[in-house]
Scaffold this motif. Sequence first.
Motif, PDB file in Angstrom:
ATOM      1  N   ASP A 151       0.838  -1.206   0.000  1.00  0.00           N
ATOM      2  CA  ASP A 151       0.000   0.000   0.000  1.00  0.00           C
ATOM      3  C   ASP A 151       0.871   1.254   0.000  1.00  0.00           C
ATOM      4  OD1 ASP A 151      -2.206  -1.656   0.089  1.00  0.00           O
ATOM      5  OD2 ASP A 151      -2.644  -1.292   2.208  1.00  0.00           O
ATOM      6  N   GLU A 173       2.413   1.756  -3.425  1.00  0.00           N
ATOM      7  CA  GLU A 173       1.392   2.231  -4.364  1.00  0.00           C
ATOM      8  C   GLU A 173       1.134   3.723  -4.167  1.00  0.00           C
ATOM      9  OE1 GLU A 173      -2.289   3.505  -5.943  1.00  0.00           O
ATOM     10  OE2 GLU A 173      -1.932   3.321  -3.805  1.00  0.00           O
ATOM     11  N   LEU A 174       1.094   4.178  -2.912  1.00  0.00           N
ATOM     12  CA  LEU A 174       0.874   5.598  -2.645  1.00  0.00           C
ATOM     13  C   LEU A 174       2.060   6.430  -3.125  1.00  0.00           C
ATOM     14  CD1 LEU A 174      -0.880   7.849  -1.519  1.00  0.00           C
ATOM     15  CD2 LEU A 174       0.211   7.474   0.705  1.00  0.00           C
ATOM     16  N   ALA A 217       1.630   6.884  -6.706  1.00  0.00           N
ATOM     17  CA  ALA A 217       0.565   7.853  -6.981  1.00  0.00           C
ATOM     18  C   ALA A 217       1.057   9.279  -6.761  1.00  0.00           C
ATOM     19  CB  ALA A 217      -0.648   7.566  -6.103  1.00  0.00           C
ATOM     20  N   LYS A 257      -6.778  10.242  -2.811  1.00  0.00           N
ATOM     21  CA  LYS A 257      -7.673   9.536  -1.900  1.00  0.00           C
ATOM     22  C   LYS A 257      -7.471   8.037  -2.067  1.00  0.00           C
ATOM     23  CE  LYS A 257     -11.224  13.005  -1.363  1.00  0.00           C
ATOM     24  NZ  LYS A 257     -11.516  13.057   0.033  1.00  0.00           N
ATOM     25  N   ARG A 258      -7.543   7.338  -0.947  1.00  0.00           N
ATOM     26  CA  ARG A 258      -7.427   5.881  -0.950  1.00  0.00           C
ATOM     27  C   ARG A 258      -8.494   5.297  -0.039  1.00  0.00           C
ATOM     28  NH1 ARG A 258      -5.369   6.789  -4.865  1.00  0.00           N
ATOM     29  NH2 ARG A 258      -3.316   6.345  -5.596  1.00  0.00           N
ATOM     30  N   ARG A 259      -8.971   4.122  -0.396  1.00  0.00           N
ATOM     31  CA  ARG A 259     -10.004   3.442   0.399  1.00  0.00           C
ATOM     32  C   ARG A 259      -9.531   3.204   1.832  1.00  0.00           C
ATOM     33  NH1 ARG A 259      -9.445   0.213  -4.095  1.00  0.00           N
ATOM     34  NH2 ARG A 259      -8.563  -1.390  -2.786  1.00  0.00           N
ATOM     35  N   PHE A 280      -6.955   0.397   2.969  1.00  0.00           N
ATOM     36  CA  PHE A 280      -5.508   0.513   2.802  1.00  0.00           C
ATOM     37  C   PHE A 280      -4.882   0.774   4.169  1.00  0.00           C
ATOM     38  CE2 PHE A 280      -6.675   0.628  -1.458  1.00  0.00           C
ATOM     39  CZ  PHE A 280      -5.591   0.676  -2.303  1.00  0.00           C
ATOM     40  N   TYR A 292      -1.218   1.900   6.419  1.00  0.00           N
ATOM     41  CA  TYR A 292       0.080   2.564   6.358  1.00  0.00           C
ATOM     42  C   TYR A 292       0.702   2.530   7.748  1.00  0.00           C
ATOM     43  CZ  TYR A 292      -2.149   4.234   2.128  1.00  0.00           C
ATOM     44  OH  TYR A 292      -2.815   4.286   0.931  1.00  0.00           O
ATOM     45  N   ASP A 314     -12.463   8.046   3.082  1.00  0.00           N
ATOM     46  CA  ASP A 314     -11.199   7.545   2.545  1.00  0.00           C
ATOM     47  C   ASP A 314     -10.019   8.183   3.270  1.00  0.00           C
ATOM     48  OD1 ASP A 314     -12.538   6.100   0.572  1.00  0.00           O
ATOM     49  OD2 ASP A 314     -12.447   7.734  -0.872  1.00  0.00           O
ATOM     50  N   TRP A 315      -8.847   7.593   3.075  1.00  0.00           N
ATOM     51  CA  TRP A 315      -7.610   8.267   3.425  1.00  0.00           C
ATOM     52  C   TRP A 315      -7.519   9.451   2.467  1.00  0.00           C
ATOM     53  CZ3 TRP A 315      -3.944   7.173   7.084  1.00  0.00           C
ATOM     54  CH2 TRP A 315      -3.977   5.920   7.685  1.00  0.00           C
TER      55      TRP A 315
END
Length: 78
Positions: A21, A24-25, A28, A38-40, A43, A45, A70-71
């Motif tokens: 995760d 992936e961020l 992004a 924004k992330r679900r 996810f 961290y 979301d985050w």
Amino acid sequence: MYEEDIEHALRARKYNAIRADERELINAITYDTGGIIKRRPCFGYSEEFIGELQEHDINVREPDENSDDDWTFKLPSM
């Protein structure tokens, strides 16, 4: 007999999911042009990762446990 092995496997699974995760961020962030990502809420961290983001002036809003929020990561201006 397998209790420790199973516990270790579950911890490793969680660790690997969090690292994926985070990678992936980071990807992004690299290609973002809008300034807000924004992330679900599913996810995850690490605290260390969140701290590093904040040290680099990235505003982090965690999902509210009582909602579907979301985050949200607000990036500094370019």
